[in-house]
Design a protein around this motif. Structure first.
Motif, PDB file in Angstrom:
ATOM      1  N   GLY A  87       0.843  -1.279  -0.118  1.00  0.00           N
ATOM      2  CA  GLY A  87      -0.036  -0.053  -0.011  1.00  0.00           C
ATOM      3  C   GLY A  87       0.888   1.230  -0.015  1.00  0.00           C
ATOM      4  O   GLY A  87       0.628   2.190  -0.781  1.00  0.00           O
ATOM      5  N   GLU A  88       1.981   1.354   0.743  1.00  0.00           N
ATOM      6  CA  GLU A  88       2.791   2.450   0.599  1.00  0.00           C
ATOM      7  C   GLU A  88       3.534   2.491  -0.638  1.00  0.00           C
ATOM      8  O   GLU A  88       3.849   3.622  -0.911  1.00  0.00           O
ATOM      9  CB  GLU A  88       3.728   2.254   1.804  1.00  0.00           C
ATOM     10  N   MET A 110     -13.685   4.673  -0.620  1.00  0.00           N
ATOM     11  CA  MET A 110     -13.368   5.781   0.264  1.00  0.00           C
ATOM     12  C   MET A 110     -12.024   5.390   0.877  1.00  0.00           C
ATOM     13  O   MET A 110     -11.144   6.242   0.914  1.00  0.00           O
ATOM     14  CB  MET A 110     -14.345   6.673   0.966  1.00  0.00           C
ATOM     15  N   ASN A 111     -12.063   4.535   1.783  1.00  0.00           N
ATOM     16  CA  ASN A 111     -11.073   3.915   2.552  1.00  0.00           C
ATOM     17  C   ASN A 111      -9.609   3.643   1.699  1.00  0.00           C
ATOM     18  O   ASN A 111      -8.779   3.866   2.062  1.00  0.00           O
ATOM     19  CB  ASN A 111     -11.428   3.012   3.555  1.00  0.00           C
ATOM     20  N   PHE A 112      -9.912   2.789   0.514  1.00  0.00           N
ATOM     21  CA  PHE A 112      -8.959   2.367  -0.378  1.00  0.00           C
ATOM     22  C   PHE A 112      -8.209   3.744  -0.843  1.00  0.00           C
ATOM     23  O   PHE A 112      -6.959   3.827  -0.934  1.00  0.00           O
ATOM     24  CB  PHE A 112      -9.497   1.760  -1.363  1.00  0.00           C
ATOM     25  N   ASP A 113      -8.919   4.775  -1.460  1.00  0.00           N
ATOM     26  CA  ASP A 113      -8.396   6.046  -1.981  1.00  0.00           C
ATOM     27  C   ASP A 113      -7.480   6.722  -0.832  1.00  0.00           C
ATOM     28  O   ASP A 113      -6.678   7.268  -1.112  1.00  0.00           O
ATOM     29  CB  ASP A 113      -9.586   6.909  -2.457  1.00  0.00           C
ATOM     30  N   ILE A 120     -13.790   1.315  -8.628  1.00  0.00           N
ATOM     31  CA  ILE A 120     -12.395   2.362  -9.013  1.00  0.00           C
ATOM     32  C   ILE A 120     -12.438   2.924 -10.463  1.00  0.00           C
ATOM     33  O   ILE A 120     -12.084   2.087 -11.293  1.00  0.00           O
ATOM     34  CB  ILE A 120     -11.043   1.200  -8.669  1.00  0.00           C
ATOM     35  N   GLU A 121     -12.486   4.113 -10.562  1.00  0.00           N
ATOM     36  CA  GLU A 121     -12.472   4.677 -11.833  1.00  0.00           C
ATOM     37  C   GLU A 121     -11.107   4.732 -12.784  1.00  0.00           C
ATOM     38  O   GLU A 121     -11.141   4.604 -13.908  1.00  0.00           O
ATOM     39  CB  GLU A 121     -12.996   6.090 -11.849  1.00  0.00           C
ATOM     40  N   ASP A 122      -9.827   4.741 -11.979  1.00  0.00           N
ATOM     41  CA  ASP A 122      -8.648   4.810 -12.766  1.00  0.00           C
ATOM     42  C   ASP A 122      -8.423   3.402 -13.003  1.00  0.00           C
ATOM     43  O   ASP A 122      -7.843   2.538 -12.185  1.00  0.00           O
ATOM     44  CB  ASP A 122      -7.845   5.360 -11.544  1.00  0.00           C
ATOM     45  N   GLU A 123      -8.185   3.044 -14.154  1.00  0.00           N
ATOM     46  CA  GLU A 123      -8.060   1.610 -14.792  1.00  0.00           C
ATOM     47  C   GLU A 123      -6.825   1.163 -14.331  1.00  0.00           C
ATOM     48  O   GLU A 123      -6.506  -0.036 -14.189  1.00  0.00           O
ATOM     49  CB  GLU A 123      -8.253   1.627 -16.308  1.00  0.00           C
ATOM     50  N   ASP A 124      -5.657   2.065 -14.380  1.00  0.00           N
ATOM     51  CA  ASP A 124      -4.594   1.697 -13.872  1.00  0.00           C
ATOM     52  C   ASP A 124      -4.154   1.351 -12.468  1.00  0.00           C
ATOM     53  O   ASP A 124      -3.612   0.115 -12.095  1.00  0.00           O
ATOM     54  CB  ASP A 124      -3.360   2.636 -14.219  1.00  0.00           C
ATOM     55  N   ILE A 125      -5.212   1.998 -11.559  1.00  0.00           N
ATOM     56  CA  ILE A 125      -5.078   1.442 -10.391  1.00  0.00           C
ATOM     57  C   ILE A 125      -6.089   0.351 -10.141  1.00  0.00           C
ATOM     58  O   ILE A 125      -5.687  -0.488  -9.390  1.00  0.00           O
ATOM     59  CB  ILE A 125      -5.723   2.581  -9.187  1.00  0.00           C
ATOM     60  N   ALA A 147      -1.470  -3.357  -6.084  1.00  0.00           N
ATOM     61  CA  ALA A 147      -2.714  -3.624  -5.208  1.00  0.00           C
ATOM     62  C   ALA A 147      -3.376  -4.824  -5.472  1.00  0.00           C
ATOM     63  O   ALA A 147      -3.910  -5.282  -4.375  1.00  0.00           O
ATOM     64  CB  ALA A 147      -3.510  -2.296  -5.594  1.00  0.00           C
ATOM     65  N   PHE A 148      -3.298  -5.498  -6.751  1.00  0.00           N
ATOM     66  CA  PHE A 148      -3.961  -6.666  -6.828  1.00  0.00           C
ATOM     67  C   PHE A 148      -3.029  -7.637  -7.471  1.00  0.00           C
ATOM     68  O   PHE A 148      -3.334  -7.898  -8.822  1.00  0.00           O
ATOM     69  CB  PHE A 148      -5.314  -6.638  -7.478  1.00  0.00           C
TER      70      PHE A 148
END
Length: 355
Positions: free
Chosen positions: A237-238, A292-295, A310-315, A321-322
């Motif tokens: 996450g960091e 919200m918490n993920f963001d 999640i709107e950002d396809e890259d994320i 992250a996954f």
């Protein structure tokens, strides 16, 4: 462990009473009571607490802790009757074994349906029947490296022992994390109970120590962003956060494998507001709230419905992250090994730190 605490306050901060106002559902009443929550520092979007109060009328008393080891004695002694706590996998296992947790009434947590089955399955390693915990965040431990300072492929933990990077290596200041890295490098389990293997891992850390710039926890993030080191052990996450701040940073799970961790909501047995606790957990499992918490904290969500938002396809498709299943197969969840084995780990870690 952890891990995942971003801008942590030392120890436990004083309780903050967070109240909301305004409309809500028919459940909201003037005397809906409160819920006392104990969570990692900076591990939740504060706005979601106000939203919970606004929707339910339940006031939130919110405290933060720095490590599982600081949290555990307060639950064990009942010094404060917390209603919801967010421990890590191995600590949940210990709490279950010591009869400190209440079974969750999942009739009050219908949003459990949003948690992916793969994460519920992983949770069974420390909560065999999925009776005591609801996954909140998860991630991996790996190597963050600066592409302008490292010009070779980073595939193995071995690079952290390369003399070429002397004074440019950041290690985690954590007994299980640090020894776990050495154990995986040697081909052993993160959860070994063999004193010979633990001793061998400690010896390799002592051998590595002259190359290490610093043993750190959350400071690895800022040092890597500031180009103060070439390589650092970090939580996934960091790593996501650091890449937003420095495009030269890359993250990898070494080929020998690593740690996959899960932090989950639990309810202590002495909770005085159990139904309010279940309402809180259910609210945190709403897709929009989980998003919200993920963001806010950038640690991976086990909430598959939230991931779809999640709107950002890259994320949304991020392998940090996954990660793909092929990478996770090489990873292990930390297990609670018993106080006797914990003492062995601590003994050898003290040798590393004092060498």
């Amino acid at each position: 462990m952890k891990k995942r605490n971003l801008l942590i306050l030392a120890g436990v901060i004083p309780a903050m009473l967070l109240t909301g106002c305004g409309g809500g559902g028919s459940e909201k009443t003037a005397d809906a009571g409160q819920v006392i929550v104990y969570n990692w520092g900076e591990y939740l979007d504060p706005e979601t607490l106000d939203m919970f109060t606004e929707e339910t009328g339940i006031e939130v008393v919110y405290e933060e802790f720095e490590t599982n080891e600081i949290m555990y004695p307060k639950i064990e002694t009942g010094a404060v009757a917390y209603d919801v706590v967010c421990p890590s996998d191995y600590m949940i296992q210990k709490m279950i074994q010591n009869d400190l947790l209440a079974e969750i009434n999942f009739d009050n947590v219908p949003n459990i349906k949003n948690i992916g089955e793969e994460y519920m399955k992983s949770s069974r390693e420390f909560d065999p029947e999925n009776k005591y915990s609801v996954p909140y965040c998860w991630g991996t431990v790996g190597i963050l490296y600066n592409k302008t300072m490292v010009d070779e492929p980073v595939t193995s933990w071995d690079i952290l022992w390369d003399e070429k990077y002397k004074d440019n290596i950041l290690m985690q200041d954590s007994v299980r994390d640090a020894l776990g890295i050495a154990l995986k490098r040697l081909g052993y389990s993160l959860n070994t109970t063999s004193e010979d293997e633990i001793a061998e891992a400690a010896d390799t850390l002592i051998e590595q120590k002259p190359l290490v710039q610093a043993y750190v926890i959350d400071q690895v993030r800022d040092k890597m962003i500031g180009d103060e080191a070439a390589l650092g052990v970090i939580y996934s996450g960091e790593a996501i956060y650091t890449q937003r701040e420095n495009e030269n940073l890359e993250y990898v799970i070494p080929e020998e494998g690593s740690n996959i961790w899960i932090d989950s909501w639990v309810i202590p047995k002495n909770a005085k507001n159990k139904e309010n606790a279940e309402a809180f957990i259910n609210f945190m499992c709403e897709p929009e709230i989980a998003l919200m918490n993920f963001d806010y904290i950038t640690y991976s969500t086990p909430n598959t419905a939230a991931r779809e938002l999640i709107e950002d396809e890259d994320i949304r498709n991020s392998t940090i992250a996954f990660p793909p299943a092929s990478e996770l197969e090489r990873c292990e969840t930390f297990q609670y090994l018993g106080d006797e084995v914990d003492n062995i780990y601590n003994e050898y870690w003290n040798k590393v730190k004092s060498s």
